[in-house]
Motif scaffolding. Structure first.
Motif, PDB file in Angstrom:
ATOM      1  N   THR A  25     -16.622 -17.757  37.402  1.00  0.00           N
ATOM      2  CA  THR A  25     -15.244 -18.210  37.508  1.00  0.00           C
ATOM      3  C   THR A  25     -15.238 -19.655  37.971  1.00  0.00           C
ATOM      4  OG1 THR A  25     -14.730 -15.978  38.221  1.00  0.00           O
ATOM      5  CG2 THR A  25     -13.002 -17.621  38.476  1.00  0.00           C
ATOM      6  N   TYR A  26     -14.554 -20.494  37.209  1.00  0.00           N
ATOM      7  CA  TYR A  26     -14.432 -21.896  37.624  1.00  0.00           C
ATOM      8  C   TYR A  26     -13.125 -22.065  38.359  1.00  0.00           C
ATOM      9  CZ  TYR A  26     -18.268 -23.190  34.519  1.00  0.00           C
ATOM     10  OH  TYR A  26     -19.484 -23.313  33.927  1.00  0.00           O
ATOM     11  N   LEU A  27     -13.144 -22.948  39.304  1.00  0.00           N
ATOM     12  CA  LEU A  27     -11.906 -23.282  40.000  1.00  0.00           C
ATOM     13  C   LEU A  27     -11.374 -24.577  39.428  1.00  0.00           C
ATOM     14  CD1 LEU A  27     -12.190 -22.562  43.816  1.00  0.00           C
ATOM     15  CD2 LEU A  27     -10.572 -21.617  42.169  1.00  0.00           C
ATOM     16  N   GLU A  87      -7.924 -20.158  39.042  1.00  0.00           N
ATOM     17  CA  GLU A  87      -9.240 -19.612  38.743  1.00  0.00           C
ATOM     18  C   GLU A  87      -9.367 -19.433  37.239  1.00  0.00           C
ATOM     19  OE1 GLU A  87     -10.173 -16.105  40.941  1.00  0.00           O
ATOM     20  OE2 GLU A  87     -10.616 -17.269  42.749  1.00  0.00           O
ATOM     21  N   VAL A  88     -10.398 -20.028  36.654  1.00  0.00           N
ATOM     22  CA  VAL A  88     -10.615 -19.892  35.211  1.00  0.00           C
ATOM     23  C   VAL A  88     -11.835 -18.995  35.012  1.00  0.00           C
ATOM     24  CG1 VAL A  88     -11.038 -21.114  33.063  1.00  0.00           C
ATOM     25  CG2 VAL A  88      -9.779 -22.242  34.909  1.00  0.00           C
ATOM     26  N   PRO A  89     -11.651 -17.780  34.520  1.00  0.00           N
ATOM     27  CA  PRO A  89     -12.813 -16.925  34.279  1.00  0.00           C
ATOM     28  C   PRO A  89     -13.485 -17.345  32.975  1.00  0.00           C
ATOM     29  CG  PRO A  89     -10.790 -15.727  33.797  1.00  0.00           C
ATOM     30  CD  PRO A  89     -10.379 -17.117  34.176  1.00  0.00           C
ATOM     31  N   ALA A  90     -14.728 -17.801  33.065  1.00  0.00           N
ATOM     32  CA  ALA A  90     -15.447 -18.229  31.862  1.00  0.00           C
ATOM     33  C   ALA A  90     -16.295 -17.077  31.335  1.00  0.00           C
ATOM     34  CB  ALA A  90     -16.319 -19.438  32.174  1.00  0.00           C
ATOM     35  N   LEU A  91     -16.894 -16.320  32.245  1.00  0.00           N
ATOM     36  CA  LEU A  91     -17.631 -15.106  31.862  1.00  0.00           C
ATOM     37  C   LEU A  91     -17.083 -13.972  32.727  1.00  0.00           C
ATOM     38  CD1 LEU A  91     -21.300 -16.495  31.707  1.00  0.00           C
ATOM     39  CD2 LEU A  91     -19.774 -16.009  29.777  1.00  0.00           C
ATOM     40  N   THR A 130     -23.989 -21.810  18.141  1.00  0.00           N
ATOM     41  CA  THR A 130     -23.580 -22.667  17.020  1.00  0.00           C
ATOM     42  C   THR A 130     -22.219 -22.236  16.486  1.00  0.00           C
ATOM     43  OG1 THR A 130     -24.218 -23.564  14.876  1.00  0.00           O
ATOM     44  CG2 THR A 130     -24.761 -21.265  15.276  1.00  0.00           C
ATOM     45  N   HIS A 131     -21.539 -23.195  15.880  1.00  0.00           N
ATOM     46  CA  HIS A 131     -20.292 -22.882  15.194  1.00  0.00           C
ATOM     47  C   HIS A 131     -20.513 -22.782  13.693  1.00  0.00           C
ATOM     48  CE1 HIS A 131     -17.351 -23.179  18.425  1.00  0.00           C
ATOM     49  NE2 HIS A 131     -18.057 -24.180  18.925  1.00  0.00           N
ATOM     50  N   ASP A 132     -21.734 -23.082  13.264  1.00  0.00           N
ATOM     51  CA  ASP A 132     -22.022 -23.228  11.839  1.00  0.00           C
ATOM     52  C   ASP A 132     -22.560 -21.909  11.263  1.00  0.00           C
ATOM     53  OD1 ASP A 132     -23.063 -23.826   9.362  1.00  0.00           O
ATOM     54  OD2 ASP A 132     -23.884 -25.770   9.980  1.00  0.00           O
ATOM     55  N   VAL A 134     -25.244 -29.681  35.035  1.00  0.00           N
ATOM     56  CA  VAL A 134     -24.254 -29.214  34.060  1.00  0.00           C
ATOM     57  C   VAL A 134     -23.169 -30.271  33.873  1.00  0.00           C
ATOM     58  CG1 VAL A 134     -22.561 -27.445  33.556  1.00  0.00           C
ATOM     59  CG2 VAL A 134     -24.726 -26.818  34.645  1.00  0.00           C
ATOM     60  N   GLU A 135     -22.668 -30.756  34.999  1.00  0.00           N
ATOM     61  CA  GLU A 135     -21.663 -31.819  34.943  1.00  0.00           C
ATOM     62  C   GLU A 135     -22.201 -33.012  34.168  1.00  0.00           C
ATOM     63  OE1 GLU A 135     -18.527 -32.172  36.478  1.00  0.00           O
ATOM     64  OE2 GLU A 135     -18.622 -29.992  36.759  1.00  0.00           O
ATOM     65  N   ALA A 136     -23.439 -33.369  34.507  1.00  0.00           N
ATOM     66  CA  ALA A 136     -24.032 -34.573  33.943  1.00  0.00           C
ATOM     67  C   ALA A 136     -24.190 -34.460  32.431  1.00  0.00           C
ATOM     68  CB  ALA A 136     -25.380 -34.848  34.599  1.00  0.00           C
TER      69      ALA A 136
HETATM   70  N1  LIG Z   1     -16.647 -27.079  35.000  1.00  0.00           N
HETATM   71  C1  LIG Z   1     -15.623 -26.334  34.566  1.00  0.00           C
HETATM   72  N2  LIG Z   1     -14.478 -26.299  35.263  1.00  0.00           N
HETATM   73  C2  LIG Z   1     -13.442 -25.562  34.862  1.00  0.00           C
HETATM   74  N3  LIG Z   1     -13.445 -24.812  33.780  1.00  0.00           N
HETATM   75  C3  LIG Z   1     -14.552 -24.785  33.027  1.00  0.00           C
HETATM   76  C4  LIG Z   1     -15.706 -25.569  33.372  1.00  0.00           C
HETATM   77  N4  LIG Z   1     -16.654 -25.337  32.442  1.00  0.00           N
HETATM   78  C5  LIG Z   1     -16.120 -24.483  31.542  1.00  0.00           C
HETATM   79  N5  LIG Z   1     -14.866 -24.157  31.897  1.00  0.00           N
HETATM   80  C6  LIG Z   1     -14.004 -23.220  31.200  1.00  0.00           C
HETATM   81  O1  LIG Z   1     -14.735 -22.033  30.954  1.00  0.00           O
HETATM   82  C7  LIG Z   1     -14.450 -21.547  29.676  1.00  0.00           C
HETATM   83  C8  LIG Z   1     -15.719 -21.408  28.870  1.00  0.00           C
HETATM   84  O2  LIG Z   1     -16.205 -22.691  28.587  1.00  0.00           O
HETATM   85  P1  LIG Z   1     -17.520 -22.950  27.739  1.00  0.00           P
HETATM   86  O3  LIG Z   1     -17.817 -24.399  27.815  1.00  0.00           O
HETATM   87  O4  LIG Z   1     -18.580 -22.026  28.172  1.00  0.00           O
HETATM   88  O5  LIG Z   1     -17.031 -22.566  26.278  1.00  0.00           O
HETATM   89  P2  LIG Z   1     -17.829 -22.689  24.912  1.00  0.00           P
HETATM   90  O6  LIG Z   1     -17.847 -21.337  24.299  1.00  0.00           O
HETATM   91  O7  LIG Z   1     -19.128 -23.358  25.114  1.00  0.00           O
HETATM   92  O8  LIG Z   1     -16.859 -23.604  24.081  1.00  0.00           O
HETATM   93  P3  LIG Z   1     -17.206 -24.682  22.962  1.00  0.00           P
HETATM   94  O9  LIG Z   1     -17.498 -23.923  21.714  1.00  0.00           O
HETATM   95  O10 LIG Z   1     -15.983 -25.502  22.851  1.00  0.00           O
HETATM   96  O11 LIG Z   1     -18.394 -25.459  23.451  1.00  0.00           O
HETATM   97  C9  LIG Z   1     -13.431 -22.486  29.053  1.00  0.00           C
HETATM   98  O12 LIG Z   1     -12.158 -21.936  29.237  1.00  0.00           O
HETATM   99  C10 LIG Z   1     -13.592 -23.740  29.844  1.00  0.00           C
HETATM  100  O13 LIG Z   1     -12.367 -24.418  29.909  1.00  0.00           O
END
Ligand SMILES: Nc1ncnc2c1ncn2[C@@H]1O[C@H](COP(=O)(O)OP(=O)(O)OP(=O)(O)O)[C@@H](O)[C@H]1O
Ligand SMILES: [Mg+2]
Lengths: 230, 413
Positions: free
Chosen positions: A12-14, A19-23, A202-204, B407-409
């Motif tokens: 979860t990203y803040l 809170e943004v749940p990424a996984l 990949t997106h391809d 990751v940020e970098a």
């Molecule tokens: N450092 C961060 N801070 C806040 N939110 C983040 C951060 N990194 C990723 N997210 C959020 O987490 C979610 C997943 O992001 P992620 O980059 O893993 O997606 P992705 O599948 O790689 O997308 P893409 O195909 O565009 O690369 C997204 O909603 C993104 O906005």
């Protein structure tokens, strides 16, 4: 044989106070020698997942085992050593060091491990560059190579230390289709020849076809996980 | 580790223009220090020489009571200038000139104005053995200093509107504190590198001064010139020994004791040099910090990649520090080279202080030009400081660059 095991990985990203749940709870088992693609819409969590596996970031919750060792709770320094010795990365942009030659950029990854003699290092780097099709271009700097060639140097850099696991986040996204195909073919060849495990996003769809296992991520969860029928 | 060093050196060639600018910033600021240092040392050396060559000689002999009060120019506590004293001094090794002097306060009158000056009775021939004044006559010469002739400096001549052969009257007090006058004729005019001599002193024959002050064969002090080949200390020592044996109460003083003002100035000089140095170091620090921060920002993705590959923070810090050290070495070399050229100029053609007003009012006995002096130590010091500043001030920004989250970098760049 299991190389990697993910148990209920959450991240979860803040973002400010949000809170943004990424996984949101990913379970995954990867065996040695697999050739896996992760795909899914933008924002589905592909990069986040690869970063967790690659020890570049730590999960908010859940456990990761690499080679049976729990890595989800290690310190920064320990993670750096795991990356150094076990994991190869290929990024979307090659991130080569512009002042170093192709040879030196590849050699760098090997020097970090520091286990080989000078002669062995030399031989291995030359061989690897030849394998990715850069024979004779060892002394060129990134500015003197094409985008596709630079990405091959990056592949060579990721593979030179013969890591068990190679992670590639959209390795072909910056390349034209011809170069993209070359790159994925090289990756396939390395997987066959050396037996390292590859996980790439990949997106391809055309590139995706080269994988033998397809993991579809949606909204931070594994939506489907299929193996290619042989 | 070797890789970090190698990469650091390679990176020196990277932002060539920026690195060259940083090197030049370091070079020019440190050059400023070298220049100022050379100038100030030159000023000090010339001040000391000026005092010795025109005011005090190398050694002075006087009664302790007189010496205490010497600034008031008393007519008390004088030294008897006789054959015994002359003999003792003459027999001392290393003494190459002896000049008895009678110094007294007087008012100079040109018939219209009056001005307080210092009268200085001398024996022209002996005076010439100790001082260089003889070489600076505009009109007349030391030889013309006989009978009732006087020699004055250009500044005094201008102030009092005096020319050669003009008559002047000195109003003085004798030993018994009664008034007396001395009638003199301007026999010569001098313009020396020493402001004191040019503006406040009236030279006259010793015997006339002695007679007018009614002091017999007494003098205020005796100035000596010593051989540069012999250490001043040992000459002072043997003179003191002789005086003790002969039971003379006179004491021996080094010129340094008279140069107190200038020596205070040299202490101030060290303070000034310190201030310049701190500014220069600050410039160096800012230059290096700025350079590394900019490089760190530009190389964000690369740093992220290095970290992903498992490079440790200190190894990345080392890359930047080596680069900074390289800039420091080149900056140090460049400042030494530029410093060499500018000090060379300062030593050979000098710095014209006449354009900057009258320095004598600050107690600096120099009239025209200050010549620089070489100080190899300063060059070494500047080189070492340049490298040290570069290395030390690179620690924090290097660490800042190396601490980036991988990751940020890599992704949010
Ligand atoms: N450092 C961060 N801070 C806040 N939110 C983040 C951060 N990194 C990723 N997210 C959020 O987490 C979610 C997943 O992001 P992620 O980059 O893993 O997606 P992705 O599948 O790689 O997308 P893409 O195909 O565009 O690369 C997204 O909603 C993104 O906005
Ligand atoms: Mg992504």
């Amino acid at each position: 044989m299991t190389l990697l095991e993910l148990k209920q990985i959450k991240k979860t990203y803040l973002q400010g106070k949000m809170e943004v749940p990424a996984l949101r709870g990913v379970d995954l088992i990867v065996d040695k020698g697999e050739f896996i693609t992760i795909f899914g819409p933008s924002g589905s969590g592909k990069t986040t997942l690869l970063n967790m596996i690659g020890c570049l970031d730590t999960p908010t919750d859940g456990e990761i085992y690499l080679n049976g060792n729990r890595i989800s709770a290690l310190s920064k320094k320990e993670l750096a050593l795991i990356r150094r010795n076990n994991i190869g990365f290929i990024f979307q942009s090659h991130n080569l060091i512009p002042v170093l030659t192709a040879y030196e950029n590849v050699e760098f990854a090997l020097l970090l491990i520091g286990r080989l003699s000078e002669g062995e290092t030399r031989e291995r780097v030359f061989k690897m560059l030849a394998k990715v099709g850069l024979k004779g271009k060892e002394n060129r700097k990134p500015g003197e190579l094409s985008g596709g060639e630079n990405q091959r140097v990056a592949i060579a850099r990721a593979l030179i230390k013969e890591p068990k696991l190679i992670l590639a986040d959209e390795p072909t996204a910056n390349l034209d289709s011809e170069n993209a195909l070359d790159v994925i073919k090289i990756m396939t060849m390395m997987n066959m020849e050396l037996g390292n495990t590859f996980i790439f996003s990949t997106h391809d769809p055309q590139i995706r076809e080269y994988a033998r296992r397809y993991i579809n991520l949606r909204d931070g969860l594994i939506f489907s996980d299929k193996k290619k029928e042989q | 580790m070797f890789f970090s060093i190698y990469l650091g050196l390679k990176n020196l060639l990277r932002q060539k223009r920026r690195n060259i600018i940083t090197i030049l910033v370091i070079a020019f600021s440190f050059l400023g220090y070298l220049f100022a240092e050379s100038l100030m040392n030159g000023m000090e050396e010339m001040s000391f020489e000026s005092i010795q060559n025109f005011e005090t000689g190398n050694i002075q002999i006087a009664e302790p009571d007189y010496w205490e009060e010497r600034d008031e120019l008393p007519i008390k506590g004088l030294v008897a200038w006789n054959e015994e004293l002359e003999g003792i001094i003459g027999q001392t090794d290393g003494v190459i000139g002896v000049s008895p002097e009678l110094k007294f306060p007087a008012n100079l009158n040109n018939g219209i104005d009056e001005m307080s000056i210092i009268g200085l009775g001398i024996n022209p021939k002996k005076y010439n053995e100790v001082f260089q004044t003889g070489e600076y006559f505009i009109e007349g010469s030391l030889g013309t200093l006989n009978d009732n002739k006087a020699v004055i400096g250009t500044v005094l001549a201008e102030l009092m509107d005096l020319k050669k052969d003009d008559h002047i009257i000195l109003l003085i007090r004798t030993k018994e504190d009664t008034f007396n006058t001395i009638d003199l004729e301007v026999g010569g005019i001098i313009r020396t590198p020493n402001p004191m001599l040019n503006s406040r002193i009236v030279l006259m024959p010793l015997d006339i001064a002695q007679r007018s002050l009614n002091v017999g064969d007494m003098v205020s002090m005796v100035s000596l010139k010593t051989s540069p080949a012999m250490p001043e200390k040992s000459i002072i020592k043997s003179l003191e020994d002789s005086f003790r044996v002969k039971k003379l109460s006179s004491q021996v003083y080094s010129w340094r004791e008279s140069a107190a003002d200038v020596i205070t100035l040299s202490t101030a000089k060290k303070g000034g040099a310190g201030a310049i140095l701190s500014v220069v170091l600050l410039i160096g620090i800012v230059g290096i910090v700025n350079n590394i921060i900019l490089s760190g920002i530009e190389r964000t993705a690369e740093i992220g990649m290095m970290k992903a590959l498992g490079m440790r923070e200190w190894e990345i810090v080392l890359v930047f520090m080596v680069e900074a050290a390289g800039i420091g070495v080149l900056g140090g070399l460049a400042s030494c080279l530029l410093g060499y050229l500018s000090v060379l100029w300062l030593v050979s053609s000098g710095f014209n202080v006449a354009n900057f007003g009258d320095w004598s009012q600050y107690g600096i006995p120099i009239v025209d030009r200050i010549y620089g002096v070489w100080n190899c130590q300063a060059f070494l010091y500047i080189f070492v400081s340049s490298v040290a500043v570069a290395v030390l001030s690179s620690i924090w920004p290097s660490y800042w660059a190396a601490r980036k989250d991988p990751v940020e970098a890599i992704y949010r760049h």
